[in-house]
Motif scaffolding. Sequence first.
Motif, PDB file in Angstrom:
ATOM      1  N   ARG A 170      50.382  63.859  54.084  1.00 50.74           N
ATOM      2  CA  ARG A 170      49.622  63.800  52.641  1.00 50.74           C
ATOM      3  C   ARG A 170      49.229  65.041  52.374  1.00 50.74           C
ATOM      4  NH1 ARG A 170      48.914  58.268  51.109  1.00 50.74           N
ATOM      5  NH2 ARG A 170      50.866  57.104  51.941  1.00 50.74           N
TER       6      ARG A 170
ATOM      7  N   VAL B 203      54.132  53.097  69.584  1.00 53.95           N
ATOM      8  CA  VAL B 203      52.988  53.597  68.744  1.00 53.95           C
ATOM      9  C   VAL B 203      53.339  53.959  67.265  1.00 53.95           C
ATOM     10  CG1 VAL B 203      52.116  55.000  70.693  1.00 53.95           C
ATOM     11  CG2 VAL B 203      53.677  56.087  69.428  1.00 53.95           C
ATOM     12  N   ALA B 204      54.723  53.489  66.983  1.00 50.55           N
ATOM     13  CA  ALA B 204      55.039  53.825  65.573  1.00 50.55           C
ATOM     14  C   ALA B 204      54.812  52.548  64.674  1.00 50.55           C
ATOM     15  CB  ALA B 204      56.379  53.913  65.567  1.00 50.55           C
ATOM     16  N   PRO B 205      54.584  52.634  63.590  1.00 48.14           N
ATOM     17  CA  PRO B 205      54.486  51.500  62.629  1.00 48.14           C
ATOM     18  C   PRO B 205      55.642  50.761  62.213  1.00 48.14           C
ATOM     19  CG  PRO B 205      54.441  53.562  61.071  1.00 48.14           C
ATOM     20  CD  PRO B 205      54.646  53.915  62.535  1.00 48.14           C
ATOM     21  N   TRP B 206      56.001  50.021  63.358  1.00 45.10           N
ATOM     22  CA  TRP B 206      57.511  49.590  63.275  1.00 45.10           C
ATOM     23  C   TRP B 206      57.790  48.429  62.246  1.00 45.10           C
ATOM     24  CZ3 TRP B 206      58.130  44.538  65.129  1.00 45.10           C
ATOM     25  CH2 TRP B 206      56.880  44.096  65.952  1.00 45.10           C
ATOM     26  N   ARG B 207      56.581  47.727  62.263  1.00 43.72           N
ATOM     27  CA  ARG B 207      56.798  46.401  61.197  1.00 43.72           C
ATOM     28  C   ARG B 207      56.740  47.132  59.828  1.00 43.72           C
ATOM     29  NH1 ARG B 207      55.563  41.330  63.438  1.00 43.72           N
ATOM     30  NH2 ARG B 207      54.068  41.749  65.225  1.00 43.72           N
ATOM     31  N   ALA B 208      56.138  48.171  59.319  1.00 41.20           N
ATOM     32  CA  ALA B 208      56.275  48.701  58.108  1.00 41.20           C
ATOM     33  C   ALA B 208      57.812  49.314  58.160  1.00 41.20           C
ATOM     34  CB  ALA B 208      55.207  49.895  57.882  1.00 41.20           C
ATOM     35  N   ARG B 211      60.185  46.764  57.410  1.00 36.83           N
ATOM     36  CA  ARG B 211      59.950  46.025  56.194  1.00 36.83           C
ATOM     37  C   ARG B 211      60.697  46.886  55.230  1.00 36.83           C
ATOM     38  NH1 ARG B 211      54.789  44.506  57.197  1.00 36.83           N
ATOM     39  NH2 ARG B 211      54.339  46.172  56.311  1.00 36.83           N
TER      40      ARG B 211
ATOM     41  N   VAL C 130      49.810  38.283  64.155  1.00 40.03           N
ATOM     42  CA  VAL C 130      50.849  38.579  63.047  1.00 40.03           C
ATOM     43  C   VAL C 130      50.419  37.664  61.999  1.00 40.03           C
ATOM     44  CG1 VAL C 130      53.087  38.036  62.476  1.00 40.03           C
ATOM     45  CG2 VAL C 130      52.601  39.108  64.700  1.00 40.03           C
ATOM     46  N   LEU C 135      50.421  43.010  57.323  1.00 34.49           N
ATOM     47  CA  LEU C 135      50.316  43.299  55.789  1.00 34.49           C
ATOM     48  C   LEU C 135      51.027  42.250  54.946  1.00 34.49           C
ATOM     49  CD1 LEU C 135      49.094  45.109  53.689  1.00 34.49           C
ATOM     50  CD2 LEU C 135      51.464  46.389  53.829  1.00 34.49           C
ATOM     51  N   PRO C 136      52.353  41.688  55.403  1.00 33.44           N
ATOM     52  CA  PRO C 136      52.766  40.585  54.614  1.00 33.44           C
ATOM     53  C   PRO C 136      51.956  39.375  54.504  1.00 33.44           C
ATOM     54  CG  PRO C 136      54.461  41.442  55.980  1.00 33.44           C
ATOM     55  CD  PRO C 136      53.016  42.098  56.461  1.00 33.44           C
ATOM     56  N   LEU C 164      49.371  45.692  65.585  1.00 33.31           N
ATOM     57  CA  LEU C 164      50.694  45.107  64.912  1.00 33.31           C
ATOM     58  C   LEU C 164      51.811  45.775  64.527  1.00 33.31           C
ATOM     59  CD1 LEU C 164      48.668  42.609  62.844  1.00 33.31           C
ATOM     60  CD2 LEU C 164      50.280  41.940  64.733  1.00 33.31           C
ATOM     61  N   GLY C 165      51.641  47.335  64.898  1.00 33.25           N
ATOM     62  CA  GLY C 165      52.839  48.055  64.272  1.00 33.25           C
ATOM     63  C   GLY C 165      52.756  48.229  62.973  1.00 33.25           C
ATOM     64  N   GLU C 166      51.341  48.006  62.239  1.00 35.84           N
ATOM     65  CA  GLU C 166      51.498  48.548  60.824  1.00 35.84           C
ATOM     66  C   GLU C 166      51.105  49.715  60.581  1.00 35.84           C
ATOM     67  OE1 GLU C 166      52.410  46.506  58.483  1.00 35.84           O
ATOM     68  OE2 GLU C 166      52.399  44.329  59.042  1.00 35.84           O
ATOM     69  N   CYS C 167      51.294  50.385  59.341  1.00 33.32           N
ATOM     70  CA  CYS C 167      50.818  51.664  59.160  1.00 33.32           C
ATOM     71  C   CYS C 167      49.438  51.530  58.051  1.00 33.32           C
ATOM     72  CB  CYS C 167      51.696  52.369  58.036  1.00 33.32           C
ATOM     73  SG  CYS C 167      51.044  53.964  57.479  1.00 33.32           S
ATOM     74  N   LEU C 169      47.417  53.542  56.740  1.00 29.04           N
ATOM     75  CA  LEU C 169      47.295  54.144  55.271  1.00 29.04           C
ATOM     76  C   LEU C 169      48.019  53.189  54.473  1.00 29.04           C
ATOM     77  CD1 LEU C 169      45.980  56.565  54.030  1.00 29.04           C
ATOM     78  CD2 LEU C 169      48.011  58.008  54.935  1.00 29.04           C
ATOM     79  N   ARG C 170      49.200  53.017  54.458  1.00 28.06           N
ATOM     80  CA  ARG C 170      49.902  51.957  53.593  1.00 28.06           C
ATOM     81  C   ARG C 170      49.184  50.784  53.414  1.00 28.06           C
ATOM     82  NH1 ARG C 170      55.374  53.574  52.735  1.00 28.06           N
ATOM     83  NH2 ARG C 170      55.447  55.923  53.340  1.00 28.06           N
ATOM     84  N   ARG C 189      46.112  54.945  72.289  1.00 27.83           N
ATOM     85  CA  ARG C 189      46.938  54.376  72.915  1.00 27.83           C
ATOM     86  C   ARG C 189      46.911  54.579  74.297  1.00 27.83           C
ATOM     87  NH1 ARG C 189      50.556  49.685  72.354  1.00 27.83           N
ATOM     88  NH2 ARG C 189      51.202  49.726  74.252  1.00 27.83           N
ATOM     89  N   TRP C 194      46.454  49.500  72.907  1.00 25.28           N
ATOM     90  CA  TRP C 194      45.547  50.228  72.167  1.00 25.28           C
ATOM     91  C   TRP C 194      44.179  49.853  72.688  1.00 25.28           C
ATOM     92  CZ3 TRP C 194      47.525  53.338  68.745  1.00 25.28           C
ATOM     93  CH2 TRP C 194      48.877  53.331  68.488  1.00 25.28           C
ATOM     94  N   ALA C 204      44.495  58.049  64.682  1.00 27.50           N
ATOM     95  CA  ALA C 204      44.946  57.776  63.304  1.00 27.50           C
ATOM     96  C   ALA C 204      44.321  58.656  62.206  1.00 27.50           C
ATOM     97  CB  ALA C 204      44.366  56.252  63.193  1.00 27.50           C
TER      98      ALA C 204
END
Lengths: 244, 244, 244
Positions: A170, B203-208, B211, C130, C135-136, C164-167, C169-170, C189, C194, C204
């Motif tokens: 970013r 460690v990655a945002p795998w759900r994002a 999606r 989840v 996020l969803p 949860l593997g979410e980002c 920032l998003r 991690r 975590w 992060a």
Amino acid sequence: MTSVLISLSSFGAAETGRHGQLWCAQLARAAGADSVEVRGELLRDAATELPPMAGLASVYSSPEGLWAEGGWLDSAALKRGIAAATTLGAQRLKMSIGAFGPGSHGSLWGLKVQLAETRVELVIENDQTVAAGSLPAMLAFFDAADRAGLDLGMTFDMGNWHWLGECPLRAAEALARRVRYVHCKGVQRLPAKWVAVPLADSVAPWRAVLRALPGDVPRAIEYPLVGDDLMAVTRDQVALLRSL
Amino acid sequence: MTSVLISLSSFGAAETGRHGQLWCAQLARAAGADSVEVRGELLRDAATELPPMAGLASVYSSPEGLWAEGGWLDSAALKRGIAAATTLGAQRLKMSIGAFGPGSHGSLWGLKVQLAETRVELVIENDQTVAAGSLPAMLAFFDAADRAGLDLGMTFDMGNWHWLGECPLRAAEALARRVRYVHCKGVQRLPAKWVAVPLADSVAPWRAVLRALPGDVPRAIEYPLVGDDLMAVTRDQVALLRSL
Amino acid sequence: MTSVLISLSSFGAAETGRHGQLWCAQLARAAGADSVEVRGELLRDAATELPPMAGLASVYSSPEGLWAEGGWLDSAALKRGIAAATTLGAQRLKMSIGAFGPGSHGSLWGLKVQLAETRVELVIENDQTVAAGSLPAMLAFFDAADRAGLDLGMTFDMGNWHWLGECPLRAAEALARRVRYVHCKGVQRLPAKWVAVPLADSVAPWRAVLRALPGDVPRAIEYPLVGDDLMAVTRDQVALLRSL
């Protein structure tokens, strides 16, 4: 073609202390680097060390902040930086903004005058401090510089953002049009601190960051170059950077 | 419903070597997987191993690059891949682009002709090499394929981007419309290398990332499946993937 | 000015168990926090522990999900939460949505009625599950709440997304307009999990996440506060959060 530099701090304080920055600069050139960045904080005696490096370096890195505690422009520090760059025959002087703040805007005119008197180009680096390295600090500074009619470019350090909890991708997108020089630095996280590592060992999305930045500006290695065969290590890293 | 596959490499070279891919494929199906991906690099004798797996696999993964060093289309490798997929009765052949480069564009017409002669669908995977796995390489390839009138889909490997310093989320957004198959892979960073781990440990945002990709394409497990009760471990991971 | 709170869970189960949440709340206030968040799961006897904390806390955190297994609204849990917040004189009750699902939409009207009868404001937190933290799930819930005419705000936990593997920032960008309270939590991690750490130690991009959220809502420390001089540690962390 993008030129490849080595920030001499990459050789470490012990190695530069033992051999001097001239020796390191010569090694860098022999390993294929187009030029080097001489580091002010690693000089023991600028008066004797800088002149022999004339012509070898295109950047002088000043360890001093451009604005001092309290937010006043440190004209003497700038003057010292310009003098060192001039002695080296370096086109660029790299400094961070130090304690620049809302009260410092007026002093940008003084900076403009001082820069008009030299052919050395000042490039502002994001460091690892909130005041001179966080994204809002950088954006606020460049915005103020614009309004003062100062056309200043940026040294974008890819790694320093992590120390501050900023997103390097970013940041690259927000600052790309300012960038005239890139400090290439991979990062890894130890439990207690971030450490600089070669790009190929970085946990950051470094290729994406580099792509978000201008492709035609000089790039410098600024991560530890160490190994039994320092020349070979350096040659490999220069070649990697050149191949990008 | 999205079908769930297991890339048989998930069982590891030791396990597939000891028991054979047929045994692993049967275990995968018994654990609830809809199908499997057979791995060419884990075959000792394709002629005897592939026929008994007919009907069990929907993907054959070729270890050969589609373009060889020098940038010429490796028609023989493609032919071998198509033959293996055909023997398996697998609809898809997965390959990476290998050394595809600017000089390879002309050979896309030859690829088109060769693919017109088979019902096997080629899906291109991003691997862990700069030439066949970085985002610019993938975008340049698919762009060239488009211009040659080739309608090629992609196998999106979620984890491989990390090996290259790419951002998986940005890559997913850039390539989503190409994706016809997803390799699910979590990642963790050891000091010296990235390693593949289950999605839930990534460690990655795998759900994002998931999606950002099409939701109706097959997804394959491609991370180590190990444990004293391999069937139970496999069943759990299949169920997790199915629940997403 | 943004007010700074401490979630009393930050002191750990051992410390709150030994000294009680009243002691911790007093320490928090003495260390400069504007207020605290009392934790339901750390109460041994709510009836005797809550009344003495009246006036010290602005948030009560319920450990119960708002919707129970099966997707029905747990009115009794909500009632208990409102009662605890009322006893504390806390303006806000923090809960997660638990097992809210497509079949729960009808019960939002019941929630609306129940909330109309109290001055306590319900704020929904993203947790580490989840169903109540991805996020969803959060977007679907707030969308349904909107359609039911419920004006619900969110407690944005910066760290939970990683579990949860979410980002993060998003997620911040997608939910910013809902956010009325922020749980500040850095993350690191370990191989198997975590862990929550101070913001300054987070892997992060926490400054970027905070900037994506409203700047004028209360922020709470929700990471381990430990050290020989607990008061000094707490004072430092409160000061850091206040300086952002």
